[in-house]
Design a protein around this motif. Structure first.
Motif, mmCIF file in Angstrom:
data_model
loop_
_atom_site.group_PDB
_atom_site.id
_atom_site.type_symbol
_atom_site.label_atom_id
_atom_site.label_comp_id
_atom_site.label_asym_id
_atom_site.label_seq_id
_atom_site.Cartn_x
_atom_site.Cartn_y
_atom_site.Cartn_z
ATOM 1 N N CYS A 32 0.838 -1.197 0.000
ATOM 2 C CA CYS A 32 0.000 0.000 0.000
ATOM 3 C C CYS A 32 0.877 1.252 0.000
ATOM 4 O O CYS A 32 2.088 1.176 -0.115
ATOM 5 N N ASN A 37 -1.677 3.766 -3.811
ATOM 6 C CA ASN A 37 -3.118 3.477 -3.826
ATOM 7 C C ASN A 37 -3.822 4.243 -4.943
ATOM 8 O O ASN A 37 -4.716 3.718 -5.618
ATOM 9 N N VAL A 40 -2.964 2.651 -8.395
ATOM 10 C CA VAL A 40 -3.695 1.407 -8.632
ATOM 11 C C VAL A 40 -5.156 1.698 -8.951
ATOM 12 O O VAL A 40 -5.726 1.132 -9.901
ATOM 13 N N SER A 41 -5.783 2.563 -8.170
ATOM 14 C CA SER A 41 -7.186 2.908 -8.419
ATOM 15 C C SER A 41 -7.381 3.456 -9.822
ATOM 16 O O SER A 41 -8.327 3.081 -10.519
ATOM 17 N N MET A 68 1.514 -3.755 -7.928
ATOM 18 C CA MET A 68 0.934 -2.675 -8.716
ATOM 19 C C MET A 68 0.850 -3.050 -10.190
ATOM 20 O O MET A 68 -0.138 -2.744 -10.863
ATOM 21 N N GLY A 279 -6.948 3.996 3.295
ATOM 22 C CA GLY A 279 -6.941 4.115 1.836
ATOM 23 C C GLY A 279 -8.184 4.792 1.292
ATOM 24 O O GLY A 279 -8.293 5.036 0.087
ATOM 25 N N SER A 283 -8.642 6.673 -2.462
ATOM 26 C CA SER A 283 -9.630 6.286 -3.474
ATOM 27 C C SER A 283 -10.467 7.484 -3.898
ATOM 28 O O SER A 283 -10.872 7.592 -5.065
ATOM 29 N N LYS A 312 -14.636 1.827 -1.464
ATOM 30 C CA LYS A 312 -13.364 1.382 -0.876
ATOM 31 C C LYS A 312 -13.521 1.069 0.603
ATOM 32 O O LYS A 312 -12.911 0.113 1.121
ATOM 33 N N ASP A 318 -5.700 -1.694 1.219
ATOM 34 C CA ASP A 318 -5.647 -0.279 0.840
ATOM 35 C C ASP A 318 -6.112 -0.012 -0.581
ATOM 36 O O ASP A 318 -6.577 1.079 -0.887
ATOM 37 N N TYR A 319 -5.938 -0.975 -1.480
ATOM 38 C CA TYR A 319 -6.273 -0.755 -2.877
ATOM 39 C C TYR A 319 -7.795 -0.787 -3.087
ATOM 40 O O TYR A 319 -8.483 -1.679 -2.591
ATOM 41 N N ASN A 320 -8.290 0.204 -3.833
ATOM 42 C CA ASN A 320 -9.705 0.224 -4.196
ATOM 43 C C ASN A 320 -9.882 -0.537 -5.507
ATOM 44 O O ASN A 320 -9.362 -0.136 -6.537
ATOM 45 N N ARG A 321 -10.639 -1.628 -5.472
ATOM 46 C CA ARG A 321 -10.794 -2.483 -6.652
ATOM 47 C C ARG A 321 -12.065 -2.178 -7.429
ATOM 48 O O ARG A 321 -12.501 -2.966 -8.263
#
Length: 341
Positions: A32, A37, A40-41, A68, A279, A283, A312, A318-321
């Protein structure tokens, strides 16, 4: 639009579920970092997203970067060598017990990086949007100098610069933050803040607002945005508005001020049952960058950013998918949470 984010990627070691740290004999390991973050988002949202940092040239550093790359982030400009990968320990809160973060990031590769390692004229070639956060200069004077060099070159190239103030009291004091950040703010086009950032980082306080008790006054935040734009020349100021009823339940909304139009926009407010709030601000920032860089109208842009961040809060890590379709469906449904089939 090509977006480049610059910052530190960390190893996150979290206690399983909602247990106390070391209550169990294991920790959940993920990667994260505020800027990571965002990168990635943006990649998941379909943006051409790149990330630059420095990590140790070992299995841990490479695993962090690969986390990432999995989502489509371009990491070709990452520098390898020296130091260690920063780490933080997380204990997720519940009800009246707040979440707790313990940093272990001294002497990390990025904190020890030298300004001459980053040739920003080359790194920023072809980039249209550059993002960094107030966490970077808190890591070391070297990173503060690197941030300034990046911002200077970005402005010369006509690149939009965004910054999430991201005050971290565990990394530096408010006085130290103000001393450094007020010198970097004139390079920022889009400023993102939360309830306390403007006060802690810029010395600008929202009137009639009590963060600890969850009391928010919209007019106070309009004034904060006006002051930031007036003092530093930002084109936009976005503020996340969190009402912390408990660690498990938050009211979540946002505000966007457009200095060119002199207009303020407030989003819908979501009542969130929090799964993992770390996170959440990143996001929001990614959603805002996506919306503004793709020319979405201001009112929809702030609603898109808040909806992205709302989703998120319901996800571990932490990553918003969330995808664009996920976010659009939340906006159109009003947040009823009904099963989709």
């Amino acid at each position: 639009m090509k977006v480049l984010s610059f910052g530190e990627i960390l190893l996150r070691l979290a206690s399983p579920g909602y247990t106390k740290l070391f209550q169990k004999d294991s920790l959940d390991a993920t990667f994260c970092g505020g800027e990571a973050n965002v990168a990635v988002s943006l990649a998941i949202l379909g943006q051409e997203s790149s990330f630059i940092t420095k990590v140790p040239n070992n299995d841990v550093g490479r695993a962090a970067i690969n986390s990432m790359r999995y989502f489509g982030v371009n990491t070709s400009k990452v520098i390898y060598g020296g130091g260690r990968l920063g780490t933080y320990y997380l204990e997720k809160g519940a009800s009246q017990r707040p979440s707790k973060v313990i940093y272990d990031r001294a002497y990390s590769s990025i904190a020890l990086a030298e300004p001459e390692e980053f040739d920003w004229d080359v790194i920023l070639d072809g980039v249209e949007w550059f993002h960094w956060t107030g966490i970077n200069p808190a890591l070391s004077q070297n990173v503060a100098d690197i941030c300034r060099q990046a911002c200077v070159i970005a402005k010369k190239k006509g690149i939009t610069v965004s910054c999430d103030l991201n005050y971290r009291g565990n990394l530096w004091s408010s006085a130290e933050a103000q001393e450094t950040m007020t010198k970097l703010m004139p390079y920022v086009d889009v400023c993102v803040a939360n309830e306390e950032d403007a006060e802690k980082v810029l010395g600008i306080k929202a009137a009639d607002t009590d963060v600890e008790n969850g009391k928010l006054d919209r007019n106070g935040y309009k004034d904060v945005a006006l002051q930031i734009c007036g003092k530093y020349g930002c084109k936009y100021v976005a503020i996340t508005l969190r009402q912390s009823y408990s660690a498990s339940r938050n009211g979540w909304s946002g505000m966007l001020y457009d200095a060119t139009k002199g207009e303020t926009y407030f989003s819908k407010t979501y009542d969130i049952q929090v799964v993992d709030r770390v996170g959440g601000g990143d996001s929001f920032t990614a959603g805002l960058i996506y919306a503004l860089s793709n020319g979405l109208e201001n009112e929809y842009a702030i609603n898109f950013a808040v909806a992205a961040s709302c989703l998120k809060h319901t996800m571990e890590g932490d990553y918003n998918r969330s995808t664009v379709l996920d976010i659009e469906k939340l906006i159109s449904s009003g947040g009823n949470g009904r099963v989709q089939r």
